[in-house]
Design an enzyme around this catalytic site. Structure first.
Site, PDB file in Angstrom:
ATOM      1  N   ASP A 139      -2.800  11.866  -3.190  1.00 49.47           N
ATOM      2  CA  ASP A 139      -2.938  13.312  -3.413  1.00 49.47           C
ATOM      3  C   ASP A 139      -3.235  13.585  -4.887  1.00 49.47           C
ATOM      4  O   ASP A 139      -2.535  13.087  -5.761  1.00 49.47           O
ATOM      5  CB  ASP A 139      -1.634  14.011  -3.034  1.00 49.47           C
ATOM      6  CG  ASP A 139      -1.218  13.694  -1.605  1.00 49.47           C
ATOM      7  OD1 ASP A 139      -1.224  14.606  -0.774  1.00 49.47           O
ATOM      8  OD2 ASP A 139      -0.904  12.516  -1.321  1.00 49.47           O
TER       9      ASP A 139
ATOM     10  N   GLU B 185       4.566   5.115   3.764  1.00 47.99           N
ATOM     11  CA  GLU B 185       4.058   6.466   4.058  1.00 47.99           C
ATOM     12  C   GLU B 185       5.266   7.366   4.294  1.00 47.99           C
ATOM     13  O   GLU B 185       6.098   7.076   5.141  1.00 47.99           O
ATOM     14  CB  GLU B 185       3.138   6.408   5.292  1.00 47.99           C
ATOM     15  CG  GLU B 185       2.706   7.746   5.834  1.00 47.99           C
ATOM     16  CD  GLU B 185       2.048   8.653   4.797  1.00 47.99           C
ATOM     17  OE1 GLU B 185       1.040   8.254   4.199  1.00 47.99           O
ATOM     18  OE2 GLU B 185       2.580   9.770   4.577  1.00 47.99           O
TER      19      GLU B 185
ATOM     20  N   ASP C 221     -11.706   9.952  -4.636  1.00 47.49           N
ATOM     21  CA  ASP C 221     -12.928  10.748  -4.776  1.00 47.49           C
ATOM     22  C   ASP C 221     -12.753  11.770  -5.896  1.00 47.49           C
ATOM     23  O   ASP C 221     -13.679  12.503  -6.207  1.00 47.49           O
ATOM     24  CB  ASP C 221     -13.190  11.534  -3.487  1.00 47.49           C
ATOM     25  CG  ASP C 221     -12.090  12.550  -3.278  1.00 47.49           C
ATOM     26  OD1 ASP C 221     -10.906  12.135  -3.234  1.00 47.49           O
ATOM     27  OD2 ASP C 221     -12.378  13.764  -3.195  1.00 47.49           O
TER      28      ASP C 221
ATOM     29  N   ASP D 184       9.794   7.525   0.229  1.00 48.74           N
ATOM     30  CA  ASP D 184       8.991   8.073  -0.858  1.00 48.74           C
ATOM     31  C   ASP D 184       8.771   6.986  -1.915  1.00 48.74           C
ATOM     32  O   ASP D 184       9.679   6.203  -2.214  1.00 48.74           O
ATOM     33  CB  ASP D 184       9.734   9.259  -1.479  1.00 48.74           C
ATOM     34  CG  ASP D 184       8.824  10.035  -2.404  1.00 48.74           C
ATOM     35  OD1 ASP D 184       8.407  11.140  -2.009  1.00 48.74           O
ATOM     36  OD2 ASP D 184       8.495   9.529  -3.506  1.00 48.74           O
TER      37      ASP D 184
ATOM     38  N   GLU E 115       0.854  -1.192   0.000  1.00 46.52           N
ATOM     39  CA  GLU E 115       0.000   0.000   0.000  1.00 46.52           C
ATOM     40  C   GLU E 115       0.884   1.233   0.000  1.00 46.52           C
ATOM     41  O   GLU E 115       1.746   1.387   0.873  1.00 46.52           O
ATOM     42  CB  GLU E 115      -0.935   0.055   1.226  1.00 46.52           C
ATOM     43  CG  GLU E 115      -1.899   1.233   1.081  1.00 46.52           C
ATOM     44  CD  GLU E 115      -2.795   1.496   2.280  1.00 46.52           C
ATOM     45  OE1 GLU E 115      -2.601   0.875   3.340  1.00 46.52           O
ATOM     46  OE2 GLU E 115      -3.682   2.361   2.146  1.00 46.52           O
TER      47      GLU E 115
ATOM     48  N   THR F 130     -11.020   3.494   4.175  1.00 47.57           N
ATOM     49  CA  THR F 130      -9.844   4.222   4.667  1.00 47.57           C
ATOM     50  C   THR F 130     -10.341   5.445   5.463  1.00 47.57           C
ATOM     51  O   THR F 130     -11.535   5.769   5.424  1.00 47.57           O
ATOM     52  CB  THR F 130      -8.954   4.708   3.504  1.00 47.57           C
ATOM     53  OG1 THR F 130      -9.518   5.887   2.939  1.00 47.57           O
ATOM     54  CG2 THR F 130      -8.797   3.644   2.427  1.00 47.57           C
ATOM     55  N   GLU F 131      -9.421   6.124   6.128  1.00 47.62           N
ATOM     56  CA  GLU F 131      -9.821   7.316   6.904  1.00 47.62           C
ATOM     57  C   GLU F 131     -10.406   8.385   5.980  1.00 47.62           C
ATOM     58  O   GLU F 131     -11.461   8.958   6.250  1.00 47.62           O
ATOM     59  CB  GLU F 131      -8.635   7.939   7.658  1.00 47.62           C
ATOM     60  CG  GLU F 131      -7.903   7.038   8.618  1.00 47.62           C
ATOM     61  CD  GLU F 131      -6.772   6.293   7.936  1.00 47.62           C
ATOM     62  OE1 GLU F 131      -6.649   5.081   8.174  1.00 47.62           O
ATOM     63  OE2 GLU F 131      -6.021   6.896   7.156  1.00 47.62           O
ATOM     64  N   TYR F 132      -9.693   8.669   4.894  1.00 47.16           N
ATOM     65  CA  TYR F 132     -10.167   9.699   3.963  1.00 47.16           C
ATOM     66  C   TYR F 132     -11.534   9.317   3.389  1.00 47.16           C
ATOM     67  O   TYR F 132     -12.415  10.148   3.257  1.00 47.16           O
ATOM     68  CB  TYR F 132      -9.169   9.870   2.817  1.00 47.16           C
ATOM     69  CG  TYR F 132      -8.066  10.849   3.082  1.00 47.16           C
ATOM     70  CD1 TYR F 132      -7.314  10.782   4.248  1.00 47.16           C
ATOM     71  CD2 TYR F 132      -7.756  11.853   2.170  1.00 47.16           C
ATOM     72  CE1 TYR F 132      -6.279  11.668   4.495  1.00 47.16           C
ATOM     73  CE2 TYR F 132      -6.729  12.747   2.401  1.00 47.16           C
ATOM     74  CZ  TYR F 132      -5.992  12.652   3.568  1.00 47.16           C
ATOM     75  OH  TYR F 132      -4.982  13.536   3.793  1.00 47.16           O
ATOM     76  N   GLU F 133     -11.658   8.055   3.045  1.00 54.20           N
ATOM     77  CA  GLU F 133     -12.892   7.579   2.429  1.00 54.20           C
ATOM     78  C   GLU F 133     -14.090   7.832   3.343  1.00 54.20           C
ATOM     79  O   GLU F 133     -15.145   8.290   2.891  1.00 54.20           O
ATOM     80  CB  GLU F 133     -12.749   6.081   2.142  1.00 54.20           C
ATOM     81  CG  GLU F 133     -13.904   5.479   1.376  1.00 54.20           C
ATOM     82  CD  GLU F 133     -13.566   4.067   0.895  1.00 54.20           C
ATOM     83  OE1 GLU F 133     -12.501   3.540   1.267  1.00 54.20           O
ATOM     84  OE2 GLU F 133     -14.379   3.516   0.143  1.00 54.20           O
TER      85      GLU F 133
HETATM   86  N1  SAH Z   1      -4.584   6.202   2.210  1.00 56.80           N
HETATM   87  C1  SAH Z   1      -4.974   7.088   3.292  1.00 56.80           C
HETATM   88  C2  SAH Z   1      -4.295   8.459   3.178  1.00 56.80           C
HETATM   89  C3  SAH Z   1      -4.619   9.223   1.928  1.00 56.80           C
HETATM   90  S1  SAH Z   1      -3.745  10.787   1.823  1.00 56.80           S
HETATM   91  C4  SAH Z   1      -6.472   7.228   3.301  1.00 56.80           C
HETATM   92  O1  SAH Z   1      -7.110   6.894   2.310  1.00 56.80           O
HETATM   93  O2  SAH Z   1      -7.036   7.661   4.311  1.00 56.80           O
HETATM   94  C5  SAH Z   1      -2.374  10.333   0.805  1.00 56.80           C
HETATM   95  C6  SAH Z   1      -1.188   9.839   1.639  1.00 56.80           C
HETATM   96  O3  SAH Z   1      -0.169   9.445   0.735  1.00 56.80           O
HETATM   97  C7  SAH Z   1      -0.601  10.920   2.526  1.00 56.80           C
HETATM   98  O4  SAH Z   1      -0.488  10.428   3.837  1.00 56.80           O
HETATM   99  C8  SAH Z   1       0.771  11.190   1.896  1.00 56.80           C
HETATM  100  O5  SAH Z   1       1.762  11.529   2.851  1.00 56.80           O
HETATM  101  C9  SAH Z   1       1.090   9.896   1.203  1.00 56.80           C
HETATM  102  N2  SAH Z   1       1.954  10.058   0.037  1.00 56.80           N
HETATM  103  C10 SAH Z   1       1.743  10.916  -0.978  1.00 56.80           C
HETATM  104  N3  SAH Z   1       2.736  10.843  -1.881  1.00 56.80           N
HETATM  105  C11 SAH Z   1       3.595   9.896  -1.421  1.00 56.80           C
HETATM  106  C12 SAH Z   1       4.829   9.389  -1.919  1.00 56.80           C
HETATM  107  N4  SAH Z   1       5.356   9.838  -3.051  1.00 56.80           N
HETATM  108  N5  SAH Z   1       5.451   8.439  -1.200  1.00 56.80           N
HETATM  109  C13 SAH Z   1       4.907   7.986  -0.029  1.00 56.80           C
HETATM  110  N6  SAH Z   1       3.755   8.447   0.489  1.00 56.80           N
HETATM  111  C14 SAH Z   1       3.105   9.400  -0.198  1.00 56.80           C
END
Ligand code: SAH
Length: 217
Positions: A120, A71, A156, A98, A46, A192-195
């Site tokens: 994002d 993350e 979304d 990353d 993930e 997920t939290e965002y969802e």
């Molecule tokens: N999956 C979670 C968080 C969504 S927000 C949910 O659905 O609730 C997107 C997450 O991806 C953020 O926490 C951000 O820090 C991480 N993220 C974004 N680009 C990334 C990258 N290049 N490498 C690792 N993590 C990344």
């Protein structure tokens, strides 16, 4: 300055308490992740796991699958690790790297599935290169995703979804699932939290499953 240092020390101490859940220098395990888990079976990755609800519930439901959650923000990652530790599941490991570096971390064909949940959206066109479904990232994943392996994406954001459909398609991946309203289907979804937040706001959730072709296809 002092507050910041104290916060950082706190963070480090709490991360330390999560012990071996966080993998240090992950490149040393390239091609050997199954050995590290001490398991055989599927390995799911993930990317951008946030606070970890999805990976924790996935690991509970599928105890034979190995999960690696990535993350890049350690203050967020910490919350995910603490949840997993408290739950006592033993098929999840975490990376604070990353996504762009993952080619150094996983070997050819080592990963069966990749999850991208609410990545994002990076709306301005000049930022599209940062999208986790930009061709540059697909090239990174392709080096370790096994043939026939899948990317499961939820978002979304219509712009990101359309971009991803085009990007996967141009890359030669095919679609096994495309849904414009996931929550109106009978799919056995893990939230997920965002969802949860988006669904509360009444937003529709898009989902796709893109499949990497087998050599024979
Ligand atoms: N999956 C979670 C968080 C969504 S927000 C949910 O659905 O609730 C997107 C997450 O991806 C953020 O926490 C951000 O820090 C991480 N993220 C974004 N680009 C990334 C990258 N290049 N490498 C690792 N993590 C990344």
């Amino acid at each position: 300055m002092f507050m910041r240092m104290r916060r950082k020390r706190n963070l480090d101490a709490r991360i330390e308490k999560c012990g071996e859940l966080l993998v240090h220098d992950p490149a040393q395990y390239k091609g050997r992740w199954r050995e590290l888990f001490g398991m055989a079976g599927e390995l799911h990755l993930e990317i951008g796991c946030g606070k970890g609800d999805f990976v924790l519930e996935s690991a509970r439901r599928y105890p034979d699958v190995m999960f690696v959650a990535v993350e890049r923000y350690r203050n967020v990652l910490l919350l995910a690790m603490e949840k997993v530790q408290a739950a006592g599941v033993n098929n999840v490991l975490f990376l604070d790297v990353d996504a762009a570096t993952l080619g150094d971390v996983f070997g050819a064909d080592e990963v069966d599935r990749i999850y991208l949940n609410f990545s994002d959206p990076w709306p301005p066109k000049k930022r599209h290169k940062r999208r986790l479904t930009h061709e540059n990232f697909l090239r990174v994943y392709d080096d370790f995703l096994k043939p026939g392996g899948e990317v499961w994406q939820k978002t979304d954001n219509q712009g990101l979804f359309e971009f991803s459909l085009v990007s996967f398609s141009r890359f030669g991946y095919t679609f096994r699932e495309v849904s414009l309203d996931l929550h109106a289907t009978d799919f056995d979804n893990i939230m997920t939290e965002y969802e949860r937040g988006f669904v509360e706001q009444g937003l529709k959730i898009y989902r796709l499953v893109a499949r990497k072709p087998k050599q024979s296809e």
